[in-house]
Design a protein around this motif. Sequence first.
Motif: not given
Length: 167
Positions: A111-134
């Motif tokens: 996943y995108p992790s070039e900047s602190r903002r990328d990490l901040e967004i993805n730490q929030f969004a990706l767990p939700r997307l994973n839960q939605e997929a399941v």
Amino acid sequence: MRRAVLASTVTAAGVVLLLSLKPHGSASPGAAPVIGSDPGGTASAAPVTPGASSSGGSSSGGSSPSAAAGAGNASGTRVVTGNAVDTRYGPVQVRITLSGGRITKAEVVQYPSESRRDLEINQFALPRLNQEAVSAQSARVDAVAGATYTSEGYQRSLQSALDQAGV
């Protein structure tokens, strides 16, 4: 003459200050953790190399097809990794665990992790997307507000994993 000396001194001081400036949001060049669908939405400790290349435009097709990451066992559990999908901010790649044809676990391995903002967004969004997929048992997951490009890449990579699994 006095102005020239003053201008040179101020310029030299400005260059020194500019060169000593370090960006606040620079991410370490190390590995980013896999973000799984574990209860609580925490990232697991398995490191994965974050995407190094990002395309300059909008979403493009998957870049590297991946085969199933593991063979099935006696209970019919198998792990399938989807294609890495290039997004505006970097590639997104999803790995799913299937048991009896049902998604039991979803995790993002790239996943995108070039900047602190990328990490901040993805730490929030990706767990939700994973839960939605399941929960959805398909690639029809709702996009997360503020992570539109990542959500689209996630959906496409998830769909490629499902296609590879024949689900």
